[in-house]
Design a protein around this motif. Structure first.
Motif, PDB file in Angstrom:
ATOM      1  N   ASP A  97       0.846  -1.186   0.000  1.00  0.00           N
ATOM      2  CA  ASP A  97       0.000   0.000   0.000  1.00  0.00           C
ATOM      3  C   ASP A  97       0.883   1.238   0.000  1.00  0.00           C
ATOM      4  O   ASP A  97       2.098   1.163   0.234  1.00  0.00           O
ATOM      5  CB  ASP A  97      -0.898   0.011   1.239  1.00  0.00           C
ATOM      6  CG  ASP A  97      -1.984  -1.057   1.189  1.00  0.00           C
ATOM      7  OD1 ASP A  97      -2.088  -1.764   0.162  1.00  0.00           O
ATOM      8  OD2 ASP A  97      -2.724  -1.189   2.177  1.00  0.00           O
ATOM      9  N   ALA A  98       0.282   2.405  -0.251  1.00  0.00           N
ATOM     10  CA  ALA A  98       1.064   3.640  -0.298  1.00  0.00           C
ATOM     11  C   ALA A  98       0.222   4.819   0.178  1.00  0.00           C
ATOM     12  O   ALA A  98      -1.005   4.810   0.072  1.00  0.00           O
ATOM     13  CB  ALA A  98       1.561   3.900  -1.720  1.00  0.00           C
ATOM     14  N   VAL A  99       0.906   5.822   0.716  1.00  0.00           N
ATOM     15  CA  VAL A  99       0.297   7.128   0.960  1.00  0.00           C
ATOM     16  C   VAL A  99       1.052   8.115   0.082  1.00  0.00           C
ATOM     17  O   VAL A  99       2.263   8.290   0.235  1.00  0.00           O
ATOM     18  CB  VAL A  99       0.376   7.558   2.430  1.00  0.00           C
ATOM     19  CG1 VAL A  99      -0.264   8.947   2.610  1.00  0.00           C
ATOM     20  CG2 VAL A  99      -0.306   6.550   3.330  1.00  0.00           C
ATOM     21  N   VAL A 100       0.333   8.737  -0.859  1.00  0.00           N
ATOM     22  CA  VAL A 100       0.951   9.610  -1.852  1.00  0.00           C
ATOM     23  C   VAL A 100       0.681  11.067  -1.497  1.00  0.00           C
ATOM     24  O   VAL A 100      -0.464  11.455  -1.231  1.00  0.00           O
ATOM     25  CB  VAL A 100       0.407   9.301  -3.258  1.00  0.00           C
ATOM     26  CG1 VAL A 100       1.015  10.238  -4.289  1.00  0.00           C
ATOM     27  CG2 VAL A 100       0.693   7.844  -3.627  1.00  0.00           C
ATOM     28  N   LEU A 101       1.737  11.870  -1.509  1.00  0.00           N
ATOM     29  CA  LEU A 101       1.621  13.308  -1.296  1.00  0.00           C
ATOM     30  C   LEU A 101       1.817  14.023  -2.625  1.00  0.00           C
ATOM     31  O   LEU A 101       2.777  13.748  -3.343  1.00  0.00           O
ATOM     32  CB  LEU A 101       2.673  13.799  -0.299  1.00  0.00           C
ATOM     33  CG  LEU A 101       2.766  13.090   1.054  1.00  0.00           C
ATOM     34  CD1 LEU A 101       3.801  13.783   1.934  1.00  0.00           C
ATOM     35  CD2 LEU A 101       1.423  13.054   1.751  1.00  0.00           C
ATOM     36  N   LEU A 102       0.901  14.934  -2.958  1.00  0.00           N
ATOM     37  CA  LEU A 102       1.056  15.794  -4.132  1.00  0.00           C
ATOM     38  C   LEU A 102       1.606  17.120  -3.619  1.00  0.00           C
ATOM     39  O   LEU A 102       0.969  17.796  -2.809  1.00  0.00           O
ATOM     40  CB  LEU A 102      -0.281  15.996  -4.836  1.00  0.00           C
ATOM     41  CG  LEU A 102      -0.244  16.824  -6.129  1.00  0.00           C
ATOM     42  CD1 LEU A 102       0.582  16.114  -7.212  1.00  0.00           C
ATOM     43  CD2 LEU A 102      -1.664  17.081  -6.636  1.00  0.00           C
ATOM     44  N   VAL A 103       2.798  17.484  -4.103  1.00  0.00           N
ATOM     45  CA  VAL A 103       3.521  18.638  -3.555  1.00  0.00           C
ATOM     46  C   VAL A 103       3.689  19.709  -4.625  1.00  0.00           C
ATOM     47  O   VAL A 103       4.099  19.412  -5.760  1.00  0.00           O
ATOM     48  CB  VAL A 103       4.920  18.210  -3.043  1.00  0.00           C
ATOM     49  CG1 VAL A 103       5.618  19.375  -2.347  1.00  0.00           C
ATOM     50  CG2 VAL A 103       4.802  17.010  -2.108  1.00  0.00           C
ATOM     51  N   ARG A 109       4.375  23.202  -0.750  1.00  0.00           N
ATOM     52  CA  ARG A 109       3.182  22.882   0.024  1.00  0.00           C
ATOM     53  C   ARG A 109       2.621  21.534  -0.408  1.00  0.00           C
ATOM     54  O   ARG A 109       2.467  21.271  -1.600  1.00  0.00           O
ATOM     55  CB  ARG A 109       2.112  23.959  -0.156  1.00  0.00           C
ATOM     56  CG  ARG A 109       0.857  23.703   0.667  1.00  0.00           C
ATOM     57  CD  ARG A 109      -0.179  24.795   0.479  1.00  0.00           C
ATOM     58  NE  ARG A 109      -1.352  24.551   1.318  1.00  0.00           N
ATOM     59  CZ  ARG A 109      -2.440  25.307   1.320  1.00  0.00           C
ATOM     60  NH1 ARG A 109      -2.508  26.382   0.529  1.00  0.00           N
ATOM     61  NH2 ARG A 109      -3.466  25.027   2.107  1.00  0.00           N
ATOM     62  N   LYS A 110       2.315  20.691   0.565  1.00  0.00           N
ATOM     63  CA  LYS A 110       1.702  19.395   0.289  1.00  0.00           C
ATOM     64  C   LYS A 110       0.194  19.600   0.237  1.00  0.00           C
ATOM     65  O   LYS A 110      -0.448  19.847   1.258  1.00  0.00           O
ATOM     66  CB  LYS A 110       2.096  18.394   1.371  1.00  0.00           C
ATOM     67  CG  LYS A 110       3.603  18.153   1.465  1.00  0.00           C
ATOM     68  CD  LYS A 110       3.942  17.271   2.656  1.00  0.00           C
ATOM     69  CE  LYS A 110       5.416  16.931   2.709  1.00  0.00           C
ATOM     70  NZ  LYS A 110       6.284  18.093   2.986  1.00  0.00           N
ATOM     71  N   ILE A 111      -0.384  19.517  -0.961  1.00  0.00           N
ATOM     72  CA  ILE A 111      -1.802  19.858  -1.090  1.00  0.00           C
ATOM     73  C   ILE A 111      -2.730  18.646  -1.037  1.00  0.00           C
ATOM     74  O   ILE A 111      -3.937  18.805  -0.893  1.00  0.00           O
ATOM     75  CB  ILE A 111      -2.069  20.669  -2.380  1.00  0.00           C
ATOM     76  CG1 ILE A 111      -1.955  19.782  -3.622  1.00  0.00           C
ATOM     77  CG2 ILE A 111      -1.135  21.860  -2.486  1.00  0.00           C
ATOM     78  CD1 ILE A 111      -2.597  20.412  -4.843  1.00  0.00           C
ATOM     79  N   ARG A 112      -2.184  17.437  -1.167  1.00  0.00           N
ATOM     80  CA  ARG A 112      -3.007  16.227  -1.039  1.00  0.00           C
ATOM     81  C   ARG A 112      -2.194  15.129  -0.355  1.00  0.00           C
ATOM     82  O   ARG A 112      -0.976  15.029  -0.543  1.00  0.00           O
ATOM     83  CB  ARG A 112      -3.466  15.712  -2.409  1.00  0.00           C
ATOM     84  CG  ARG A 112      -4.315  16.678  -3.203  1.00  0.00           C
ATOM     85  CD  ARG A 112      -5.733  16.815  -2.671  1.00  0.00           C
ATOM     86  NE  ARG A 112      -6.460  17.807  -3.421  1.00  0.00           N
ATOM     87  CZ  ARG A 112      -7.082  17.573  -4.579  1.00  0.00           C
ATOM     88  NH1 ARG A 112      -7.067  16.365  -5.094  1.00  0.00           N
ATOM     89  NH2 ARG A 112      -7.714  18.539  -5.204  1.00  0.00           N
ATOM     90  N   ASN A 113      -2.878  14.308   0.401  1.00  0.00           N
ATOM     91  CA  ASN A 113      -2.275  13.077   0.921  1.00  0.00           C
ATOM     92  C   ASN A 113      -3.340  11.999   0.859  1.00  0.00           C
ATOM     93  O   ASN A 113      -4.391  12.108   1.463  1.00  0.00           O
ATOM     94  CB  ASN A 113      -1.723  13.292   2.335  1.00  0.00           C
ATOM     95  CG  ASN A 113      -2.809  13.471   3.394  1.00  0.00           C
ATOM     96  OD1 ASN A 113      -3.102  12.551   4.152  1.00  0.00           O
ATOM     97  ND2 ASN A 113      -3.416  14.654   3.471  1.00  0.00           N
ATOM     98  N   GLU A 114      -3.076  10.966   0.072  1.00  0.00           N
ATOM     99  CA  GLU A 114      -4.098   9.962  -0.222  1.00  0.00           C
ATOM    100  C   GLU A 114      -3.550   8.547  -0.029  1.00  0.00           C
ATOM    101  O   GLU A 114      -2.468   8.206  -0.514  1.00  0.00           O
ATOM    102  CB  GLU A 114      -4.595  10.101  -1.667  1.00  0.00           C
ATOM    103  CG  GLU A 114      -4.980  11.509  -2.079  1.00  0.00           C
ATOM    104  CD  GLU A 114      -6.270  12.007  -1.450  1.00  0.00           C
ATOM    105  OE1 GLU A 114      -6.909  11.229  -0.700  1.00  0.00           O
ATOM    106  OE2 GLU A 114      -6.654  13.162  -1.698  1.00  0.00           O
ATOM    107  N   TYR A 115      -4.307   7.738   0.672  1.00  0.00           N
ATOM    108  CA  TYR A 115      -3.957   6.330   0.852  1.00  0.00           C
ATOM    109  C   TYR A 115      -4.431   5.555  -0.376  1.00  0.00           C
ATOM    110  O   TYR A 115      -5.602   5.643  -0.768  1.00  0.00           O
ATOM    111  CB  TYR A 115      -4.642   5.781   2.103  1.00  0.00           C
ATOM    112  CG  TYR A 115      -4.110   4.439   2.575  1.00  0.00           C
ATOM    113  CD1 TYR A 115      -3.230   4.366   3.650  1.00  0.00           C
ATOM    114  CD2 TYR A 115      -4.499   3.249   1.964  1.00  0.00           C
ATOM    115  CE1 TYR A 115      -2.754   3.144   4.104  1.00  0.00           C
ATOM    116  CE2 TYR A 115      -4.017   2.026   2.407  1.00  0.00           C
ATOM    117  CZ  TYR A 115      -3.150   1.984   3.479  1.00  0.00           C
ATOM    118  OH  TYR A 115      -2.666   0.772   3.923  1.00  0.00           O
TER     119      TYR A 115
END
Length: 203
Positions: A97-103, A109-115
């Motif tokens: 699994d992963a948690v992805v950050l959109l930076v 700035r990290k605008i999203r964090n999604e599992y």
């Protein structure tokens, strides 16, 4: 010794063994307050290779659903512009699994964090116009109480941290654009990636 005595003795020893095993497991999870970034000892003592123990842990700590945002408390809630029609489709081809950050590449700035569960994909929709890169943590058996750098929540098995911060791999969206990115655990992915540590990930 009679047959009945043997059965009673065996039952007592079995109960003691089960109680000791559960106590061992609980002690190792409670004691994970190390912020040094070195979880090698901790990982060796987790249920990564013990299906029964891992099942017991997951009963109290269910695996997050696809699209869950575990780091909102640290990076803030997701930033959206639903009029942009920009989206990033993230495909997780890994066996973890992963948690992805959109930076945001310029403001950091990290605008999203999604599992994103292994073998599944997730669409980050309504992304504001801008230039971005990805960083992510991968692994198995999510522990919502594990310390990861300055954040809380992380994988206790097969944990790794990755980024695609090279400017050649930045992704720009200016409206009505869709990027599809596949996460790979080996060389050959859509973008060039490099390892990072927990503190870089959470910085």
């Amino acid at each position: 010794m009679s047959r009945t005595s043997k059965i009673v003795l065996f039952s007592i020893l079995l109960i003691i063994a089960i109680a000791d095993q559960r106590g061992f497991f609980e002690e190792r999870f409670v004691s994970n307050n190390d912020t040094s970034g070195d979880y090698s000892e901790y990982i060796e003592k987790t249920p990564c290779n013990d299906a029964i123990t891992e099942r017991d842990f997951l009963i109290n700590n269910p695996r997050p659903t696809n699209g869950f945002s575990p780091y909102d408390a640290w990076v803030g809630r997701g930033v959206y512009n639903n009029n942009s029609n920009n989206s990033f489709k993230i495909e997780n081809s890994n066996q973890t699994d992963a948690v992805v950050l959109l930076v945001n590449a310029y403001s950091e700035r990290k605008i999203r964090n999604e599992y994103i569960r292994k073998g599944q994909s997730f669409d980050m929709t309504g992304v504001p116009n801008g230039t971005y890169y990805l960083q992510w943590t991968s692994g198995n058996t999510w522990d919502p109480n594990k310390t990861v750098g300055s954040m809380t929540g992380g994988f206790i098995c097969d944990e790794s941290f990755t980024k695609t911060q090279n400017s050649n791999d930045w992704m720009t969206v200016r409206g009505d654009q869709i990027w599809t990115v596949t996460l790979y655990s080996v060389t050959g992915g859509d973008v060039e990636s490099e390892d990072m540590n927990a503190y870089e990930f959470s910085d």
